[in-house]
Design a protein around this motif. Structure first.
Motif, PDB file in Angstrom:
ATOM      1  N   UNK A 141     -20.052   2.709 -21.526  1.00 11.34           N
ATOM      2  CA  UNK A 141     -21.160   3.519 -21.017  1.00 11.34           C
ATOM      3  C   UNK A 141     -21.791   4.329 -22.155  1.00 11.34           C
ATOM      4  N   UNK A 142     -20.958   4.887 -23.025  1.00 18.90           N
ATOM      5  CA  UNK A 142     -21.493   5.675 -24.142  1.00 18.90           C
ATOM      6  C   UNK A 142     -22.313   4.808 -25.092  1.00 18.90           C
ATOM      7  N   UNK A 143     -21.884   3.576 -25.311  1.00 18.56           N
ATOM      8  CA  UNK A 143     -22.645   2.671 -26.175  1.00 18.56           C
ATOM      9  C   UNK A 143     -23.962   2.253 -25.540  1.00 18.56           C
ATOM     10  N   UNK A 144     -23.975   2.090 -24.212  1.00 18.04           N
ATOM     11  CA  UNK A 144     -25.178   1.633 -23.517  1.00 18.04           C
ATOM     12  C   UNK A 144     -26.152   2.762 -23.215  1.00 18.04           C
ATOM     13  N   UNK A 145     -25.629   3.903 -22.782  1.00 21.52           N
ATOM     14  CA  UNK A 145     -26.471   4.983 -22.282  1.00 21.52           C
ATOM     15  C   UNK A 145     -26.450   6.245 -23.138  1.00 21.52           C
ATOM     16  N   UNK A 146     -25.334   6.440 -23.847  1.00 20.92           N
ATOM     17  CA  UNK A 146     -25.120   7.717 -24.492  1.00 20.92           C
ATOM     18  C   UNK A 146     -24.513   8.705 -23.504  1.00 20.92           C
ATOM     19  N   UNK A 147     -24.154   9.874 -23.994  1.00 21.49           N
ATOM     20  CA  UNK A 147     -23.568  10.922 -23.160  1.00 21.49           C
ATOM     21  C   UNK A 147     -24.678  11.668 -22.430  1.00 21.49           C
ATOM     22  N   UNK A 148     -24.326  12.422 -21.398  1.00 24.79           N
ATOM     23  CA  UNK A 148     -25.333  13.156 -20.619  1.00 24.79           C
ATOM     24  C   UNK A 148     -26.103  14.143 -21.494  1.00 24.79           C
ATOM     25  N   UNK A 149     -25.429  14.703 -22.506  1.00 21.68           N
ATOM     26  CA  UNK A 149     -26.126  15.434 -23.569  1.00 21.68           C
ATOM     27  C   UNK A 149     -26.126  14.487 -24.757  1.00 21.68           C
ATOM     28  N   UNK A 150     -27.225  13.795 -24.955  1.00 23.95           N
ATOM     29  CA  UNK A 150     -27.222  12.649 -25.858  1.00 23.95           C
ATOM     30  C   UNK A 150     -26.776  13.005 -27.274  1.00 23.95           C
ATOM     31  N   UNK A 151     -27.124  14.191 -27.740  1.00 24.60           N
ATOM     32  CA  UNK A 151     -26.772  14.599 -29.100  1.00 24.60           C
ATOM     33  C   UNK A 151     -25.261  14.775 -29.280  1.00 24.60           C
ATOM     34  N   UNK A 152     -24.533  14.814 -28.164  1.00 29.22           N
ATOM     35  CA  UNK A 152     -23.070  14.981 -28.211  1.00 29.22           C
ATOM     36  C   UNK A 152     -22.323  13.660 -28.061  1.00 29.22           C
ATOM     37  N   UNK A 153     -23.033  12.551 -28.048  1.00 30.37           N
ATOM     38  CA  UNK A 153     -22.410  11.252 -27.788  1.00 30.37           C
ATOM     39  C   UNK A 153     -21.301  10.932 -28.775  1.00 30.37           C
ATOM     40  N   UNK A 154     -21.539  11.189 -30.054  1.00 26.24           N
ATOM     41  CA  UNK A 154     -20.533  10.864 -31.071  1.00 26.24           C
ATOM     42  C   UNK A 154     -19.238  11.638 -30.842  1.00 26.24           C
ATOM     43  N   UNK A 155     -19.366  12.902 -30.404  1.00 29.54           N
ATOM     44  CA  UNK A 155     -18.181  13.729 -30.177  1.00 29.54           C
ATOM     45  C   UNK A 155     -17.350  13.202 -29.008  1.00 29.54           C
ATOM     46  N   UNK A 156     -18.003  12.918 -27.888  1.00 25.84           N
ATOM     47  CA  UNK A 156     -17.258  12.460 -26.719  1.00 25.84           C
ATOM     48  C   UNK A 156     -16.709  11.055 -26.951  1.00 25.84           C
ATOM     49  N   UNK A 157     -17.423  10.240 -27.721  1.00 24.03           N
ATOM     50  CA  UNK A 157     -16.936   8.886 -28.036  1.00 24.03           C
ATOM     51  C   UNK A 157     -15.629   8.975 -28.822  1.00 24.03           C
ATOM     52  N   UNK A 158     -15.607   9.835 -29.816  1.00 17.38           N
ATOM     53  CA  UNK A 158     -14.400  10.023 -30.634  1.00 17.38           C
ATOM     54  C   UNK A 158     -13.249  10.523 -29.772  1.00 17.38           C
ATOM     55  N   UNK A 159     -13.528  11.435 -28.870  1.00 16.22           N
ATOM     56  CA  UNK A 159     -12.495  11.995 -28.007  1.00 16.22           C
ATOM     57  C   UNK A 159     -11.904  10.924 -27.092  1.00 16.22           C
ATOM     58  N   UNK A 260     -13.784  16.961 -32.024  1.00 20.00           N
ATOM     59  CA  UNK A 260     -14.837  16.595 -31.077  1.00 20.00           C
ATOM     60  C   UNK A 260     -14.974  17.559 -29.909  1.00 20.00           C
ATOM     61  N   UNK A 261     -13.870  18.205 -29.522  1.00 18.43           N
ATOM     62  CA  UNK A 261     -13.953  19.191 -28.431  1.00 18.43           C
ATOM     63  C   UNK A 261     -14.820  20.371 -28.843  1.00 18.43           C
ATOM     64  N   UNK A 262     -14.632  20.842 -30.061  1.00 14.16           N
ATOM     65  CA  UNK A 262     -15.478  21.937 -30.565  1.00 14.16           C
ATOM     66  C   UNK A 262     -16.918  21.458 -30.677  1.00 14.16           C
ATOM     67  N   UNK A 263     -17.087  20.215 -31.141  1.00 15.04           N
ATOM     68  CA  UNK A 263     -18.433  19.663 -31.262  1.00 15.04           C
ATOM     69  C   UNK A 263     -19.187  19.647 -29.942  1.00 15.04           C
ATOM     70  N   UNK A 264     -18.470  19.456 -28.849  1.00 15.82           N
ATOM     71  CA  UNK A 264     -19.106  19.466 -27.533  1.00 15.82           C
ATOM     72  C   UNK A 264     -19.566  20.856 -27.115  1.00 15.82           C
TER      73      UNK A 264
END
Length: 266
Positions: A141-159, A260-264
């Motif tokens: 889902x993250x690869x297709x859509x990104x996270x709900x806060x798109x700028x945070x996608x890399x952080x949640x993906x890593x987590x 990544x938690x802090x990044x979020x």
């Protein structure tokens, strides 16, 4: 100040792709499919020479790839397609389930280890399979859509990626004890196992109820446990070293997951 903000929730589209399995073992066919699913492909035509592989491939798709179904089968090909788009909106609930099954994996495995009947650990390994399925879906889902806060996608993906690795460490630990069933774990190793589970539970609580005071406490506990686990392993002369090693790696994943938690939060 008035402004107009334009966003798009449209998925990143992917054209159907052909995957030739020639010269690949079943293990590596699964690894390819695993990555193609995570990447976000919606339709894959799997080409093969040996039809004996088909049942194994179908079983793998059913067990690991949420939303994928076989839609066509020919003599030397199998086509799988994503048929469920609505479930992709359930990212948050599925991520929480991934956390909860990992918590259960740690708790249930320790309970069985305390009983001393390591063969029963096979029963809890299904929880690692579930973690794999759920985290695979989240990464897709993250690869297709990104996270709900798109700028945070890399952080949640890593987590999410590291959450899957933690379940792997529990699996490797359990598998070692299943295969070498006469390993005796001393009291201090059991206690460290319990503390690792508690640390994971603390991360879960921190993820859903973040505050800086709890973060600082969590970091301190991680650093303390990393040092203590090294000391525990250095003083060990038995085969429990493997178990201690997996506990150390689990703590190290939890420690790095603070990033990544802090990044979020920022």
């Amino acid at each position: 100040e008035k402004c107009l903000k334009i966003t798009s929730e449209k998925d990143i589209e992917s054209a159907p792709v052909a995957f030739d399995t020639k010269d690949l073992s079943l293990l590596h066919i699964k690894k390819y499919l695993h990555e193609m699913y995570q990447f976000g492909y919606d339709e894959i035509r799997i080409l093969f020479e040996d039809a004996k592989l088909v049942p194994e491939i179908q079983a793998y798709i059913s067990s690991v790839m949420i939303g994928y179904e076989v839609v066509d089968q020919q003599a030397h090909s199998l086509t799988v397609k994503s048929i469920s788009q609505s479930i992709e909106g359930e990212f948050d609930s599925i991520l929480r389930r991934a956390f909860l099954v990992t918590k259960q994996l740690g708790a249930n495995s320790l309970a069985i280890i305390k009983e001393g009947d390591y063969k029963k650990l096979r029963d809890v390994l299904v929880l690692e399979d579930t973690n794999d399925k759920l985290t695979n879906f989240c990464l897709r889902v993250l690869n297709k859509k990104g996270y709900k806060v798109y700028s945070k996608t890399a952080f949640i993906y890593c987590l999410v990626w590291q959450l899957e690795k933690i379940a792997d460490e529990y699996k490797y630990l359990c598998q070692y004890l299943i295969d070498d069933g006469d390993v005796k774990l001393p009291k201090e190793v059991m206690e460290q196992y319990e503390r690792v589970n508690t640390l994971f539970n603390s991360y879960y609580e921190l993820f859903y109820n973040f505050n800086k005071k709890s973060l600082t406490k969590f970091a301190t506990e991680c650093e303390k446990m990393l040092k203590e686990t090294i000391i525990l392993q250095s003083g060990s002369k038995g085969r429990q070293d493997v178990v201690i090693g997996h506990l150390y790696v689990t703590v190290s994943y939890l420690y790095t997951m603070m990033g990544p938690l802090i990044g979020l939060q920022v």
